[in-house]
Write an enzyme that holds these catalytic residues in place. Structure first.
Site, PDB file in Angstrom:
ATOM      1  CB  THR A 123      42.715  31.647  37.823  1.00 39.91           C
ATOM      2  OG1 THR A 123      42.696  32.092  36.464  1.00 39.91           O
ATOM      3  CG2 THR A 123      41.405  30.944  38.107  1.00 39.91           C
ATOM      4  N   GLY A 124      45.356  32.818  38.856  1.00 37.91           N
ATOM      5  CA  GLY A 124      46.682  33.364  38.604  1.00 37.91           C
ATOM      6  C   GLY A 124      47.253  34.013  39.844  1.00 37.91           C
TER       7      GLY A 124
ATOM      8  N   GLY B 231      46.157  33.618  49.419  1.00 44.44           N
ATOM      9  CA  GLY B 231      46.052  34.243  48.109  1.00 44.44           C
ATOM     10  C   GLY B 231      44.732  34.975  47.940  1.00 44.44           C
ATOM     11  CG  ASP B 232      43.386  35.487  43.929  1.00 40.41           C
ATOM     12  OD1 ASP B 232      44.197  34.560  44.133  1.00 40.41           O
ATOM     13  OD2 ASP B 232      42.712  35.572  42.888  1.00 40.41           O
TER      14      ASP B 232
ATOM     15  CB  THR C 245      42.713  29.268  41.068  1.00 37.57           C
ATOM     16  OG1 THR C 245      43.891  29.636  41.777  1.00 37.57           O
ATOM     17  CG2 THR C 245      41.496  29.606  41.896  1.00 37.57           C
TER      18      THR C 245
ATOM     19  CB  THR D 243      43.346  27.901  44.707  1.00 38.48           C
ATOM     20  OG1 THR D 243      44.617  27.732  44.093  1.00 38.48           O
ATOM     21  CG2 THR D 243      43.521  28.783  45.931  1.00 38.48           C
TER      22      THR D 243
ATOM     23  CB  SER E   4      46.480  24.124  40.608  1.00 41.06           C
ATOM     24  OG  SER E   4      45.305  23.911  39.872  1.00 41.06           O
TER      25      SER E   4
ATOM     26  NE  ARG F 162      50.111  33.455  48.160  1.00 48.92           N
ATOM     27  CZ  ARG F 162      49.347  33.125  47.126  1.00 48.92           C
ATOM     28  NH1 ARG F 162      48.580  32.053  47.179  1.00 48.92           N
ATOM     29  NH2 ARG F 162      49.332  33.864  46.046  1.00 48.92           N
TER      30      ARG F 162
HETATM   31  N1  GLY Z   1      45.087  32.636  42.550  1.00 43.98           N
HETATM   32  C1  GLY Z   1      45.555  31.685  43.453  1.00 43.98           C
HETATM   33  C2  GLY Z   1      46.547  32.174  44.398  1.00 43.98           C
HETATM   34  O1  GLY Z   1      47.296  33.091  44.107  1.00 43.98           O
HETATM   35  O2  GLY Z   1      46.645  31.623  45.473  1.00 43.98           O
END
Ligand code: GLY
Length: 338
Positions: A245-246, A224-225, A194, A212, A82, A222
């Site tokens: 994370t998540g 992410g956060d 992450t 991550t 991950s 894409r």
């Molecule tokens: N938290 C990692 C992601 O959504 O990419």
């Protein structure tokens, strides 16, 4: 011109040390549990990540080197699917990495997204922070920037990750031409694992990293956060640090880590602040549709830690691990929904 001024300003303020303006060099008083370094994982990864990070912190008191060292451990480990090398790829089978870093004393940050073929995105993010006048580099530009700084292009897709991707591809639909071996058919959750590494040194200087490979099988491009300052990571030298994370989309639309730090600034403990951020995500969703998980970790200037998730993960409560002068510890957080 702008860059020249900033460089001149940084050089001058660094040289002046204590004479630097207070908004630039935020010294906070280190108390209780300090220094401290923590990561958003439990026993096994916690030790692997924090032991070398703690050694750097103890030897040098350099909080940026310490959090980067911790993040690099998991980025370079092919067993973790991950983060970094060995991360699960996007829907085309290409590994794209996201990471950011933030440094409290100067309130500066750097970030990379959709970075391909470079094993340690958090180190590239640090160079964006320290060697450019920008904050966020993506894709090809981020890779070229890394190569200019001596990073080596490598294949990040391990056989383990490739086989997982192939299994996903072959089981995706019964209306395409991909056929899976019968034993492969299973409904596995898409990983969005992450890691956050946060720390505060003996002078009360705060820093953090989030890194991550993002959501498994994501649409190429894409983001992410994790590389978004205020979402996957936020640091404030007057307050502390938080990381997420998540499911990144939920964290982005609630400015999750910024929310946690601002709640701590308002007087909540790290634990209360992490729970408040999870609750905010629950509140903006239809509870019956919450089939994802988000977890926050945080630390304040007293070295108190907090950890909360929306749901349990693998039947377990959320955890974080931290290292202080008294050694390695695992902290059990709280889950808001069952
Ligand atoms: N938290 C990692 C992601 O959504 O990419």
């Amino acid at each position: 011109m702008k860059n020249m001024n900033r460089r001149h300003f940084l050089t001058t303020t660094m040289a002046l040390g204590a004479a630097a303006p207070s908004f630039m060099v935020k010294k906070s008083v280190a108390k209780n549990n300090m220094p401290i370094i923590l990561c958003s994982r439990g026993e096994m990864w916690g030790r692997k990540v924090l032991q070398p990070a703690w050694e750097v912190l103890e030897k040098t008191n350099n909080i940026l080197d310490a959090v980067e060292t911790g993040a690099n451990v998991v980025e370079l480990d092919p067993d973790d699917t991950s983060v970094g090398y060995g991360g699960l790829p996007n829907e085309n089978g290409v590994v794209q990495l996201d990471a950011c870093i933030m440094y409290g004393p100067t309130h500066t940050c750097g970030s990379v997204a959709c970075l391909e073929n470079i094993k340690t995105p958090s180190s590239v993010a640090r160079l964006v922070m320290e060697r450019t006048d920008h904050i966020h580099l993506v894709g090809e530009g981020a890779k070229r920037f890394a190569i200019m700084h001596g990073f080596v292009e490598e294949n990040l897709l391990t056989d383990k990750a490739r086989l997982e991707w192939l299994k996903w591809k072959e089981n995706l639909s019964d209306k395409d031409d991909w056929l899976a071996p019968v034993e492969d058919i299973e409904g596995k959750q898409r990983s969005s694992g992450t890691i956050n590494v946060l720390g505060i040194n003996a002078h009360g200087e705060v820093a953090g990293v989030t890194t991550t490979s993002g959501l498994a099988w994501k649409i190429p491009g894409r983001v992410g956060d994790s590389p978004i300052i205020g979402a996957g990571l936020y640091v404030d030298n007057h307050v502390g640090a938080a990381g997420a994370t998540g499911r990144g989309e939920e964290v982005i639309r609630t400015c999750g880590s910024f929310f946690v730090v601002e709640r701590m600034r308002a007087g909540l403990s790290p634990q209360q602040a992490c729970e408040a951020a999870c609750q905010r995500i629950i509140d903006i969703n239809d509870p019956s549709a919450i089939d994802f998980n988000v977890k926050f970790v945080a630390v304040n200037l007293q070295g108190e830690v907090g950890c909360a998730s929306i749901r349990e993960s693998g039947g377990a409560s959320p955890e974080l691990a931290y290292w202080t002068k008294s050694g390695f510890h695992v902290y059990q957080g709280k889950t808001l929904l069952n």
